[in-house]
Enzyme design. Structure first.
Site, short mmCIF file in Angstrom:
data_model
loop_
_atom_site.label_atom_id
_atom_site.label_comp_id
_atom_site.label_asym_id
_atom_site.label_seq_id
_atom_site.Cartn_x
_atom_site.Cartn_y
_atom_site.Cartn_z
N GLY A 22 0.81 -1.22 0.00
CA GLY A 22 0.00 0.00 0.00
C GLY A 22 0.84 1.26 0.00
O GLY A 22 2.03 1.22 -0.32
N GLY A 27 5.64 4.06 -8.90
CA GLY A 27 6.33 2.78 -9.12
C GLY A 27 5.35 1.62 -9.10
O GLY A 27 5.35 0.76 -9.99
N HIS A 28 4.47 1.60 -8.09
CA HIS A 28 3.44 0.55 -8.03
C HIS A 28 2.55 0.60 -9.28
O HIS A 28 2.20 -0.43 -9.85
CB HIS A 28 2.55 0.75 -6.80
N GLN A 55 7.20 -9.94 7.94
CA GLN A 55 8.45 -9.63 7.25
C GLN A 55 9.18 -8.46 7.88
O GLN A 55 10.23 -8.04 7.39
CB GLN A 55 8.22 -9.40 5.75
N GLY A 145 8.74 -5.55 -8.60
CA GLY A 145 9.62 -4.47 -9.02
C GLY A 145 11.09 -4.83 -8.83
O GLY A 145 11.46 -5.46 -7.83
N LYS A 147 13.22 -2.81 -8.02
CA LYS A 147 13.66 -2.02 -6.85
C LYS A 147 14.05 -2.95 -5.68
O LYS A 147 15.02 -2.72 -4.98
CB LYS A 147 12.53 -1.07 -6.45
N SER A 184 7.50 3.91 -0.73
CA SER A 184 6.54 4.40 0.27
C SER A 184 7.29 5.02 1.44
O SER A 184 6.79 5.94 2.10
CB SER A 184 5.67 3.25 0.78
P1 AMP Z 1 6.07 -2.47 -1.53
O1 AMP Z 1 4.70 -1.89 -1.45
O2 AMP Z 1 7.14 -1.47 -1.25
O3 AMP Z 1 6.20 -3.76 -0.81
O4 AMP Z 1 6.29 -2.81 -3.07
C1 AMP Z 1 5.36 -3.58 -3.78
C2 AMP Z 1 5.94 -3.90 -5.13
O5 AMP Z 1 6.23 -2.70 -5.83
C3 AMP Z 1 7.26 -4.68 -5.04
O6 AMP Z 1 7.29 -5.65 -6.07
C4 AMP Z 1 8.28 -3.61 -5.25
O7 AMP Z 1 9.49 -4.09 -5.79
C5 AMP Z 1 7.57 -2.70 -6.24
N1 AMP Z 1 8.15 -1.36 -6.19
C6 AMP Z 1 8.35 -0.59 -5.10
N2 AMP Z 1 8.95 0.57 -5.44
C7 AMP Z 1 9.13 0.53 -6.78
C8 AMP Z 1 9.72 1.41 -7.73
N3 AMP Z 1 10.25 2.58 -7.38
N4 AMP Z 1 9.75 1.03 -9.03
C9 AMP Z 1 9.23 -0.17 -9.41
N5 AMP Z 1 8.67 -1.05 -8.56
C10 AMP Z 1 8.62 -0.71 -7.26
#
Ligand code: AMP
Length: 279
Positions: A22, A27-28, A55, A145, A147, A184
């Protein structure tokens, strides 16, 4: 969610899943667009929103992690997402995260170093929640991602090892105009910490330039020293780790050339940021 997913499966509808915690950003949303292309116009795109307690380490930011489900749902609606799956902790973990989970999904090779070394049990939590999401959403394709490079590698491995019937796609890292990887956690960066957070991007660019100019592979130790010095120039920054490694096996590389992967984690104030790049 699972009942709906089974209906879709019986109808032959393709499902694309984007798992997130969330606080959605651009990026998301780039992963959502990728999932749409992969699922097709008649397919369904599901975004899961779940800040997964298992996690996070005991000293980490689970309780203060930014949450804004209303805004997330609005962004998903605008992006043409078909379903947002946002379960409560007690729906995901019987009797809650601490008491209610006794079965874990543990990847034992790729998850040892890097983030796994810095954050004990992190990938046990990731592997478990991702396996649960796959069983609940039954996707044909799941988009992650770059990232979180190691996370994507671990998920690909667990899908292969446990025969999940889906494809894992990894989409490139989206960055702010000045190079900071979108996250985030960037919301934590108050005042001049936002500017200081650019040390990660500077370290990446500096190393990329050094490797491109070099006639032959460079010693990893020397490049690590350079990054350590660069990070030390930002007063609120503290290097957690920097590593050079093989992009497939994640095995550390003593010599660094084109094609080597670089990953680093830096505390900027209390906020831990990560970045990585293929050199
Ligand atoms: P998170 O909400 O941070 O757990 O991320 C959820 C998904 O979004 C994961 O697969 C991350 O790798 C991807 N993600 C987060 N930040 C980025 C970004 N800047 N560019 C591309 N994917 C991202």
């Amino acid at each position: 969610m699972q009942r709906q997913a089974l209906r879709w499966r019986r109808q032959g509808t393709r499902v694309g899943l984007v798992p997130t915690m969330g606080s959605l950003h651009a990026g998301h949303l780039s992963l959502v667009r990728r999932a749409r292309r992969l699922a097709g116009p008649a397919g369904k795109v599901v975004v899961s929103v779940f800040v997964n307690p298992t996690q996070f380490g005991p000293q980490e930011d689970f309780s203060r992690y930014p949450r804004d489900l209303g805004q997330d749902v609005r962004l998903c609606r605008q992006a043409g997402v078909d379903a947002v799956f946002a379960p409560e902790e007690r729906e995901m973990y019987w009797r809650g995260a601490t008491a209610g989970a006794s079965t874990w999904v543990v990847e034992e090779a790729l998850s040892r170093g890097l983030e796994g070394a810095s954050r004990p049990n992190h990938f046990r939590g990731v592997g478990t929640v991702v396996a649960k999401l796959f069983n609940l959403v039954l996707p044909d394709v799941a988009v992650f991602g770059a990232k979180d490079y190691q996370q994507a590698a671990v998920v690909k491995r667990l899908v292969r090892d446990l025969n999940f019937p889906l494809k894992v796609v990894v989409a490139p890292t989206c960055r702010e105009p000045d190079g900071l990887a979108m996250s985030s956690r960037n919301r934590y960066l108050e005042g001049d910490l936002r500017e200081q957070a650019l040390v990660l991007w500077r370290a990446v660019c500096h190393t990329q330039a050094a490797v491109r100019q070099a006639a032959r592979p460079l010693p990893a130790a020397r490049l690590k020293d350079g990054i350590q010095r660069l990070v030390a120039q930002a007063p609120a920054a503290r290097l957690d780790y920097v590593e050079f490694f093989d992009p497939e096996t994640l095995a550390p590389a003593a010599r660094v050339g084109r094609g080597t992967q670089l990953a680093l984690a830096v505390f900027v104030g209390r906020t831990r940021l990560i970045d990585n790049v293929r050199l």
